[in-house]
Design a protein around this motif. Sequence first.
Motif, PDB file in Angstrom:
ATOM      1  N   ALA B 104       8.354  80.144  15.423  1.00 33.69           N
ATOM      2  CA  ALA B 104       8.731  81.354  16.156  1.00 33.69           C
ATOM      3  C   ALA B 104       9.167  81.064  17.583  1.00 33.69           C
ATOM      4  N   GLY B 105       9.114  79.804  17.982  1.00 28.39           N
ATOM      5  CA  GLY B 105       9.495  79.460  19.348  1.00 28.39           C
ATOM      6  C   GLY B 105       8.980  78.081  19.669  1.00 28.39           C
ATOM      7  N   HIS B 106       9.213  77.652  20.898  1.00 29.60           N
ATOM      8  CA  HIS B 106       8.686  76.360  21.317  1.00 29.60           C
ATOM      9  C   HIS B 106       7.961  76.536  22.637  1.00 29.60           C
ATOM     10  N   ASP B 107       6.989  75.656  22.853  1.00 29.35           N
ATOM     11  CA  ASP B 107       6.238  75.705  24.103  1.00 29.35           C
ATOM     12  C   ASP B 107       6.389  74.362  24.782  1.00 29.35           C
ATOM     13  N   ALA B 108       6.918  74.378  26.003  1.00 32.54           N
ATOM     14  CA  ALA B 108       7.003  73.131  26.759  1.00 32.54           C
ATOM     15  C   ALA B 108       5.708  73.005  27.550  1.00 32.54           C
ATOM     16  N   LEU B 109       4.985  71.905  27.345  1.00 29.73           N
ATOM     17  CA  LEU B 109       3.749  71.694  28.096  1.00 29.73           C
ATOM     18  C   LEU B 109       4.110  71.123  29.462  1.00 29.73           C
ATOM     19  N   ALA B 110       3.694  71.836  30.507  1.00 26.75           N
ATOM     20  CA  ALA B 110       3.980  71.342  31.851  1.00 26.75           C
ATOM     21  C   ALA B 110       2.763  70.587  32.363  1.00 26.75           C
ATOM     22  N   VAL B 111       3.017  69.575  33.216  1.00 24.48           N
ATOM     23  CA  VAL B 111       1.920  68.879  33.881  1.00 24.48           C
ATOM     24  C   VAL B 111       1.828  69.450  35.289  1.00 24.48           C
ATOM     25  N   TYR B 112       0.653  70.035  35.590  1.00 23.21           N
ATOM     26  CA  TYR B 112       0.479  70.744  36.856  1.00 23.21           C
ATOM     27  C   TYR B 112      -0.324  69.920  37.858  1.00 23.21           C
ATOM     28  N   VAL B 113       0.070  69.996  39.149  1.00 25.89           N
ATOM     29  CA  VAL B 113      -0.778  69.491  40.228  1.00 25.89           C
ATOM     30  C   VAL B 113      -0.869  70.588  41.293  1.00 25.89           C
ATOM     31  N   HIS B 114      -1.787  70.398  42.242  1.00 22.69           N
ATOM     32  CA  HIS B 114      -1.951  71.355  43.330  1.00 22.69           C
ATOM     33  C   HIS B 114      -0.643  71.458  44.126  1.00 22.69           C
ATOM     34  N   GLY B 211       4.764  78.569  30.713  1.00 25.18           N
ATOM     35  CA  GLY B 211       4.761  79.981  31.086  1.00 25.18           C
ATOM     36  C   GLY B 211       3.591  80.388  31.972  1.00 25.18           C
ATOM     37  N   TYR B 212       2.628  79.485  32.177  1.00 25.03           N
ATOM     38  CA  TYR B 212       1.431  79.857  32.928  1.00 25.03           C
ATOM     39  C   TYR B 212       1.489  79.474  34.407  1.00 25.03           C
ATOM     40  N   ALA B 213       2.653  78.989  34.880  1.00 27.10           N
ATOM     41  CA  ALA B 213       2.772  78.552  36.270  1.00 27.10           C
ATOM     42  C   ALA B 213       2.458  79.693  37.235  1.00 27.10           C
ATOM     43  N   THR B 214       1.787  79.360  38.341  1.00 19.55           N
ATOM     44  CA  THR B 214       1.495  80.331  39.396  1.00 19.55           C
ATOM     45  C   THR B 214       1.932  79.712  40.722  1.00 19.55           C
ATOM     46  N   PRO B 215       1.964  80.517  41.810  1.00 20.14           N
ATOM     47  CA  PRO B 215       2.398  79.953  43.102  1.00 20.14           C
ATOM     48  C   PRO B 215       1.464  78.861  43.638  1.00 20.14           C
ATOM     49  N   GLY B 216       0.223  78.776  43.136  1.00 20.24           N
ATOM     50  CA  GLY B 216      -0.724  77.791  43.646  1.00 20.24           C
ATOM     51  C   GLY B 216      -0.532  76.386  43.103  1.00 20.24           C
ATOM     52  N   VAL B 217       0.347  76.231  42.131  1.00 19.61           N
ATOM     53  CA  VAL B 217       0.492  74.916  41.496  1.00 19.61           C
ATOM     54  C   VAL B 217       1.947  74.458  41.501  1.00 19.61           C
ATOM     55  N   GLU B 272      15.939  90.160  19.301  1.00 23.40           N
ATOM     56  CA  GLU B 272      15.000  90.984  20.083  1.00 23.40           C
ATOM     57  C   GLU B 272      13.664  90.270  20.265  1.00 23.40           C
ATOM     58  N   GLY B 273      13.145  89.736  19.167  1.00 24.13           N
ATOM     59  CA  GLY B 273      11.855  89.054  19.227  1.00 24.13           C
ATOM     60  C   GLY B 273      11.947  87.779  20.050  1.00 24.13           C
ATOM     61  N   GLN B 274      13.060  87.094  19.942  1.00 25.52           N
ATOM     62  CA  GLN B 274      13.223  85.841  20.674  1.00 25.52           C
ATOM     63  C   GLN B 274      13.394  86.072  22.174  1.00 25.52           C
ATOM     64  N   LYS B 275      13.898  87.278  22.517  1.00 29.57           N
ATOM     65  CA  LYS B 275      14.017  87.606  23.933  1.00 29.57           C
ATOM     66  C   LYS B 275      12.616  87.723  24.548  1.00 29.57           C
ATOM     67  N   VAL B 276      11.681  88.277  23.780  1.00 22.93           N
ATOM     68  CA  VAL B 276      10.293  88.375  24.241  1.00 22.93           C
ATOM     69  C   VAL B 276       9.731  86.978  24.497  1.00 22.93           C
ATOM     70  N   VAL B 277      10.042  86.053  23.587  1.00 26.43           N
ATOM     71  CA  VAL B 277       9.585  84.661  23.729  1.00 26.43           C
ATOM     72  C   VAL B 277      10.083  84.096  25.059  1.00 26.43           C
ATOM     73  N   LEU B 278      11.359  84.317  25.327  1.00 29.12           N
ATOM     74  CA  LEU B 278      11.973  83.810  26.554  1.00 29.12           C
ATOM     75  C   LEU B 278      11.356  84.467  27.788  1.00 29.12           C
ATOM     76  N   ASP B 279      11.152  85.791  27.715  1.00 25.55           N
ATOM     77  CA  ASP B 279      10.600  86.523  28.860  1.00 25.55           C
ATOM     78  C   ASP B 279       9.220  86.026  29.241  1.00 25.55           C
TER      79      ASP B 279
END
Lengths: 320, 290
Positions: B104-114, B211-217, B272-279
């Motif tokens: 149903a989609g792909h997830d890119a795993l990001a490596v996060y640092v401070h 998709g979980y990135a925040t301004p702190g990382v 339509e469903g794939q747009k949700v994935v992208l969003d």
Amino acid sequence: MLERLIRLWQLRAAVLRWLRRGWHLFVDRVVEPVMECAIRICGWSAILFIFAILFFVLWIAAPMLFGGLDLVEFFTSENWRPTSAVRPQFGILALLLGTLSVTALAMLLAVPLGLGAAVYVSEFSSGKLKETLKVLIELLAAIPSVVWGFVGMMVMGPIIIHFTGAPVGVNLLNGGVILALMSVPIIVSVGEDALKAVPDSYREAALSLGAGRWEMVYRVLFPAAKNGLLAAVLLGVGRAIGETMAVLMATGHAIQIPHSLLDPIRTLTATIAAELGETVEGDAHYRVLFVIGLVLFAVTFVVNLAADLVVKGIRSERTS
Amino acid sequence: MSHQYCAVLVAIGLLVAAGCGRSSEGIRMEGSDTMVNVAQAWAEKYHETHPEAVVQVLGGGSGVGIASLIDGNCDMANASRKMEDREIQRLKAKRGVEAKEHVAGHDALAVYVHKDNPLDTISLEELAEIYGEGGKIGKWSQLGVDSKVLATDEITRVSRQNSSGTYAYFREAVLGKGRDYKLGSIDQSGSKDVVALVANTPGAIGYSGMGYATPGVKMLRISKHKGEAGIAPTIENAKNEKYPITRPLWIYSAGEPEGQAKAFLDWILAPEGQKVVLDLGYVPVGEHAK
């Protein structure tokens, strides 16, 4: 006409009598036994639940416990790699030491604080202040553990980093402090009850002999209430060992044998909570988590039994 | 006498309890914690255009969803890992149907640092030395990062609980088959928690969905080998498979889905469903990924 009215009246009286008798019969034969039995079920349910839970946990753990699981490795290895693609290893030494260390630290902080507060509430405060303190302490006990975990992560964590220079704020110290704060209310309320149970004649005798108030507490009340106070401490220990959510959030959840207060650790309870959700049902990993459940069951059972025996000790001492 | 009543009361209690077990009709989707946000968004969007359809979404983890599918308690199981052979066998044994797999989609795993960490690029080899059993990297100075900026030289590894699909995927993709994680990492129970902890901890490194990135990382660029140019975790790079740690998001059904469930699944795979994935910061599948 009149005759018919009288007969009607008699009929009505008969029907009423019959209904009343029926009602009494109904109450005697149906309501009473049903109520009696409902109350009996309530009473027995506690025992039923304990055994049902024990049976359920044992049932799932058994295939692993009595075959497959290397118990020596289980208790002496720190390698907890249940999902390894190379070789799954089930060693809970680090987790066991995590639980013990965080409980010990919590008790080191909570026992003096809790007993001190119990002495203050019971002996040195009175009137409105005493009532307010008791209500507030009960309130402290009502804070949900996830909120404590949140406080650990968001408030204690940055404070620990700031003052100690630790690389990470969620660790043994953080978990210990949070657990201590969670156990204090239990220690205070049970400890206060124990002190209150010491007859006033003891206090009067001590004071009349010229003892100071501190001497009275230390030399007379503590020995007299020692069983109750020990029970308070053991109940606090039970609370600390069994706590899950707060330690999951505040200890860092890292598999290692702690060498300093600032090392992140992991507890048995948190391991079950974090991993059970995504294991394959019926899998070795799934079953070993239930074996951990049995270990916890055994530990808390021993602690509670000890507390119970100690409390019983007080009662028989007082009656003799 | 009273024992008979007891038996009757207990029986009534059991009947009531059994009656509560079944929930109302509708489409039931359960599983992966990684996918629970996107599944909820699908359910809401789908309900807007198809008001007659009610979609229930539950999280709990890939394993929970699959177990629920096997027991017939949900129509579709979300999974961020592949269904295991024994689970497929159990589904066949219990419900007599094959498991059907849909991407149903792909997830890119990001490596996060401070966010204050000056590091910009990291290689897969370096990541394996940080996270892998017996790995030699434990200090930021080994990666050329000035420890004064972070106030600590210690690398705090943030990982996931060992039953999560993300944990298993990162192990396979970064450490390689046959290598375990180094013990002592801080294991978080949710994708969001990893990012939150890294944001709070200057010396930390962690992996989680893009998709979980925040301004702190800060998300690091990833290179295959040390010294090569790093590739940023973007939708574009994940789509054309340049970014090295991308995994599929699966939806499993017991046999071909039918009726309402089929309509919902078709809608998910449609634009339509794939747009949700992208969003939501995931990568849409192949032909719809425009």
